[in-house]
Structure formats: structure tokens, C-alpha cells
Scaffold this motif. Structure first.
Motif, PDB file in Angstrom:
ATOM      1  N   UNK A  89     -69.855 -64.284 -33.275  1.00 10.33           N
ATOM      2  CA  UNK A  89     -68.671 -63.437 -33.078  1.00 10.33           C
ATOM      3  C   UNK A  89     -68.659 -62.292 -34.078  1.00 10.33           C
ATOM      4  N   UNK A  90     -69.141 -62.528 -35.281  1.00 16.42           N
ATOM      5  CA  UNK A  90     -69.149 -61.475 -36.304  1.00 16.42           C
ATOM      6  C   UNK A  90     -69.979 -60.268 -35.872  1.00 16.42           C
ATOM      7  N   UNK A  91     -70.962 -60.467 -34.993  1.00 15.35           N
ATOM      8  CA  UNK A  91     -71.760 -59.337 -34.500  1.00 15.35           C
ATOM      9  C   UNK A  91     -70.957 -58.436 -33.568  1.00 15.35           C
ATOM     10  N   UNK A  92     -69.900 -58.989 -32.970  1.00 16.57           N
ATOM     11  CA  UNK A  92     -69.070 -58.198 -32.061  1.00 16.57           C
ATOM     12  C   UNK A  92     -68.213 -57.177 -32.813  1.00 16.57           C
ATOM     13  N   UNK A  93     -67.814 -57.499 -34.020  1.00 11.95           N
ATOM     14  CA  UNK A  93     -66.848 -56.659 -34.743  1.00 11.95           C
ATOM     15  C   UNK A  93     -67.342 -55.231 -34.974  1.00 11.95           C
ATOM     16  N   UNK A  94     -68.545 -55.025 -35.526  1.00  8.52           N
ATOM     17  CA  UNK A  94     -68.991 -53.632 -35.686  1.00  8.52           C
ATOM     18  C   UNK A  94     -69.212 -52.936 -34.340  1.00  8.52           C
ATOM     19  N   UNK A  95     -69.537 -53.719 -33.313  1.00  8.35           N
ATOM     20  CA  UNK A  95     -69.760 -53.128 -31.998  1.00  8.35           C
ATOM     21  C   UNK A  95     -68.474 -52.558 -31.416  1.00  8.35           C
ATOM     22  N   UNK A  96     -67.375 -53.305 -31.486  1.00 11.83           N
ATOM     23  CA  UNK A  96     -66.128 -52.784 -30.912  1.00 11.83           C
ATOM     24  C   UNK A  96     -65.602 -51.607 -31.731  1.00 11.83           C
ATOM     25  N   UNK A  97     -65.846 -51.646 -33.032  1.00 11.60           N
ATOM     26  CA  UNK A  97     -65.446 -50.497 -33.856  1.00 11.60           C
ATOM     27  C   UNK A  97     -66.264 -49.265 -33.463  1.00 11.60           C
ATOM     28  N   UNK A  98     -67.560 -49.463 -33.262  1.00 15.71           N
ATOM     29  CA  UNK A  98     -68.426 -48.358 -32.857  1.00 15.71           C
ATOM     30  C   UNK A  98     -68.010 -47.789 -31.505  1.00 15.71           C
ATOM     31  N   UNK A  99     -67.610 -48.654 -30.568  1.00 19.52           N
ATOM     32  CA  UNK A  99     -67.110 -48.160 -29.278  1.00 19.52           C
ATOM     33  C   UNK A  99     -65.950 -47.194 -29.494  1.00 19.52           C
ATOM     34  N   UNK A 100     -65.012 -47.621 -30.334  1.00 16.61           N
ATOM     35  CA  UNK A 100     -63.830 -46.785 -30.609  1.00 16.61           C
ATOM     36  C   UNK A 100     -64.231 -45.477 -31.284  1.00 16.61           C
ATOM     37  N   UNK A 101     -65.062 -45.569 -32.309  1.00 13.54           N
ATOM     38  CA  UNK A 101     -65.459 -44.369 -33.049  1.00 13.54           C
ATOM     39  C   UNK A 101     -66.272 -43.415 -32.175  1.00 13.54           C
ATOM     40  N   UNK A 102     -67.151 -43.950 -31.340  1.00 13.28           N
ATOM     41  CA  UNK A 102     -67.942 -43.091 -30.443  1.00 13.28           C
ATOM     42  C   UNK A 102     -67.062 -42.382 -29.416  1.00 13.28           C
ATOM     43  N   UNK A 103     -65.920 -42.975 -29.109  1.00 14.01           N
ATOM     44  CA  UNK A 103     -64.969 -42.332 -28.198  1.00 14.01           C
ATOM     45  C   UNK A 103     -64.116 -41.305 -28.940  1.00 14.01           C
ATOM     46  N   UNK A 104     -64.289 -41.219 -30.260  1.00 11.23           N
ATOM     47  CA  UNK A 104     -63.525 -40.252 -31.053  1.00 11.23           C
ATOM     48  C   UNK A 104     -62.071 -40.655 -31.242  1.00 11.23           C
ATOM     49  N   UNK A 105     -61.811 -41.959 -31.209  1.00  6.97           N
ATOM     50  CA  UNK A 105     -60.434 -42.447 -31.307  1.00  6.97           C
ATOM     51  C   UNK A 105     -60.149 -43.074 -32.663  1.00  6.97           C
TER      52      UNK A 105
END
Length: 80
Positions: A11-27
Motif C-alpha cells: 500500500x505504501x507504494x500507492x501513496x507517491x503514485x496518487x500524489x504524482x497523479x494530482x501533481x501531474x494534473x497541476x492540482x
């Protein structure tokens, strides 16, 4: 003593991924929260592992970041 599922290595591998999704969307966390109709603290807690995200929330998160949830999940699986 049992480990909470949001603290597992997988599950810990998911955390940077969801943050990256948000940041890549510029949000910002606040902007994503508005799109999801959740407070900024909810976004923060998901990104830091204080709150476990279920699959339906992952779908909503990806869509709110303007990404197809299937593509997001496939990308996560390749990175894991």
C-alpha cells in the motif's frame, strides 16, 4: 501485533503514485478536494497513508486528475 493494511509495503507504494497523479494534473490538495467534494485534509490523509483509499475512491481520484482510471491503474501496476 497486526499491521494496519494502509501501512503494508504494497500500500505504501500507492501513496507517491496518487500524489504524482494530482501533481501531474497541476492540482493542489485543495483543488483536488473541491473536485472530489472532500476537504483538503481528506486528500492529505490519503496521500500520507493516514486514511486508506478504496478502489472506488481511486477511480474518482484518477478522474478528478483528468486521467482514465484504467490507464492510471495499469500504470500503477507496471510501477509496482
Amino acid at each position: 501485533m497486526a499491521t494496519k493494511s494502509q501501512h503494508s509495503r504494497g500500500y505504501q507504494r500507492l501513496l507517491p503514485f496518487i500524489r504524482e497523479l494530482r501533481e501531474n494534473a497541476g492540482l493542489t490538495q485543495r483543488e483536488l478536494g473541491k473536485r472530489l467534494k472532500k476537504p483538503q485534509s481528506w486528500v492529505y490523509n490519503c496521500e500520507t497513508g493516514n486514511r486508506r483509499m478504496d478502489v472506488t475512491e481511486f477511480i474518482s481520484w484518477a478522474r478528478a486528475c483528468d486521467m482514465d482510471p484504467q490507464v492510471a491503474f495499469a500504470t500503477f501496476l507496471r510501477l509496482s
